[in-house]
Design a protein around this motif. Structure first.
Motif, PDB file in Angstrom:
ATOM      1  N   ARG A  37     -38.044 -40.789  38.970  1.00 53.42           N
ATOM      2  CA  ARG A  37     -38.137 -41.186  37.566  1.00 53.42           C
ATOM      3  C   ARG A  37     -36.763 -41.400  36.942  1.00 53.42           C
ATOM      4  NH1 ARG A  37     -41.306 -36.807  34.983  1.00 53.42           N
ATOM      5  NH2 ARG A  37     -40.186 -35.600  36.549  1.00 53.42           N
TER       6      ARG A  37
ATOM      7  N   LYS B 256     -46.490 -27.546  40.124  1.00 55.13           N
ATOM      8  CA  LYS B 256     -45.278 -27.085  39.438  1.00 55.13           C
ATOM      9  C   LYS B 256     -45.259 -27.596  37.998  1.00 55.13           C
ATOM     10  CE  LYS B 256     -41.911 -29.445  39.080  1.00 55.13           C
ATOM     11  NZ  LYS B 256     -40.749 -30.284  38.781  1.00 55.13           N
TER      12      LYS B 256
ATOM     13  N   GLU C 122     -43.016 -27.567  34.166  1.00 58.51           N
ATOM     14  CA  GLU C 122     -41.766 -27.252  33.476  1.00 58.51           C
ATOM     15  C   GLU C 122     -42.076 -27.139  31.996  1.00 58.51           C
ATOM     16  OE1 GLU C 122     -38.294 -29.603  34.463  1.00 58.51           O
ATOM     17  OE2 GLU C 122     -39.036 -29.923  36.499  1.00 58.51           O
TER      18      GLU C 122
ATOM     19  N   ASP D 166     -42.263 -32.533  31.207  1.00 64.16           N
ATOM     20  CA  ASP D 166     -42.124 -33.196  32.509  1.00 64.16           C
ATOM     21  C   ASP D 166     -43.403 -33.955  32.892  1.00 64.16           C
ATOM     22  OD1 ASP D 166     -39.880 -33.436  34.383  1.00 64.16           O
ATOM     23  OD2 ASP D 166     -41.273 -32.641  35.859  1.00 64.16           O
TER      24      ASP D 166
HETATM   25 MG    MG Z   1     -37.993 -33.225  38.564  1.00 66.72          MG
END
Ligand code: MG
Ligand code: ATP
Length: 316
Positions: free
Chosen positions: A26, A212, A214, A239
């Motif tokens: 990204r 995951k 963030e 994120d």
């Molecule tokens: Mg990352």
């Protein structure tokens, strides 16, 4: 469609925005008039069609991948809107990156990779085999590859030096680094969101093995120490969320305890790269070769399929 016919390896120039960073996949833009990231109120997160495997970014883009990462994240943010505050501003994005970008609030990020695991595999399994625990959480004996855990666990990681892998740490270590309130809120939110998402995925025949998150805080609202004045401003889901790049999706009907479940998305890429046909040595120093058209097409189809199965809608 345009999204599939014109895969994107690098984000274009976008009027009104300037690029400030690029990750493996990204690229991040801030409003043109902002002096730097700290003075930006919003971000434009653009997902290209780049794919990484074995820590290399490959030369061959995967058509549709960036759109899937972005649209799936947006869909999850909608699903989670009653569960946690999110950074998605739900704004229209510039036409140059239509379908593959998201406008978000600019947050002060907690530098913690908030991993939830419902199943044991990857670095979690390795740590368990060496220590009988993962990130300081003791687990019962006898677990193997792909074992389902009796309860999902929070296994945070912190970013290592450039080029090194993230380091798994205990929640106590997060408390030492960032305070007890941060450790507790990151733990509770990560597990809450994981449970909710895993339930949604399970209804669609997908096991969310691990994922995951963030989190960030509104500028000036990041917590240190013991107390949280306003959780909705201090712990915001940021994120990308619950995409094939941040998670392991397994088809539930393919899951067998003790066996490696092929990852939903990169299976063909990894299989081909490690086959004699690629001529590539995983243990060598050279980067992987370009992918053959058939591997690209099948991988692209897998990403689109993941989106279809989870959201019930077709992306293109
Ligand atoms: Mg990352
Ligand atoms: P990798 O390619 O290994 O993931 P990376 O994490 O540096 O590398 P990206 O994931 O593309 O690259 O970058 C996204 C960055 O933006 C991360 O540093 C993430 O913490 C940060 N970020 C995500 N959402 C926000 C937000 N709302 N405000 C501020 N920073 C954010």
């Amino acid at each position: 469609s345009d999204i599939l016919d014109h895969p994107l390896t690098e984000a274009p120039t976008i009027p009104g925005w300037k690029k400030i960073a690029a990750g493996k996949v990204r690229e991040i833009f801030i409003p043109e008039n902002a002096a730097g990231i700290k003075s930006a109120d919003k971000l434009l997160l653009v997902a290209t069609d780049r794919i990484s495997a074995y820590d290399f970014v490959l030369d061959t883009p995967i058509p549709g991948k960036g759109a899937v990462l972005t649209q799936l994240s947006r869909w999850w943010f909608d699903q989670l809107s009653g569960v946690v505050a999110t950074h998605n501003l739900d704004e229209d994005v510039p036409t140059e990156v239509a379908g593959r970008a998201m406008v978000t609030r600019r947050l002060e990020m907690y530098p913690v990779e908030c991993v939830a695991r419902g199943y044991l595999t990857g670095s979690g399994l390795t740590e368990y085999e060496d220590h009988g625990s993962v990130c300081g959480i003791p687990l019962p004996p006898g677990l193997v590859e792909a074992s389902k855990l009796s309860e999902p666990i929070f296994t945070p990681a912190i970013k290592a030096e450039l080029g090194e892998h993230d380091e798994n740490v205990s929640a106590d270590r997060i408390a030492q680094l960032h305070g007890r309130a941060v450790a507790k809120n990151l733990t509770d939110l990560t597990l809450l969101i994981y449970r909710k998402a895993a339930e949604i995925a399970a209804e669609r025949g997908i096991i969310l093995a691990d994922t995951k998150f963030e989190f960030g805080a509104e500028p000036g609202m990041a917590v240190r120490g013991e107390n949280v004045a306003d959780g909705a401003k201090s712990f915001i889901l940021a994120d990308e969320v619950i995409t094939p790049d941040s998670s392991r999706f397994w088809p539930a009907d393919k899951w067998v305890e003790g066996k490696v479940t092929p990852s939903f998305d990169k299976q063909f890429v990894r299989d081909w790269l490690t086959s004699p046909a690629s001529g590539w040595d995983r243990r060598g120093e050279t980067k992987p070769p370009a992918l053959p058209a058939e591997v690209v097409a099948r991988t692209s189809e897998r990403y689109l399929e993941a989106y279809r199965i989870l959201t019930g809608k077709s992306l293109v």
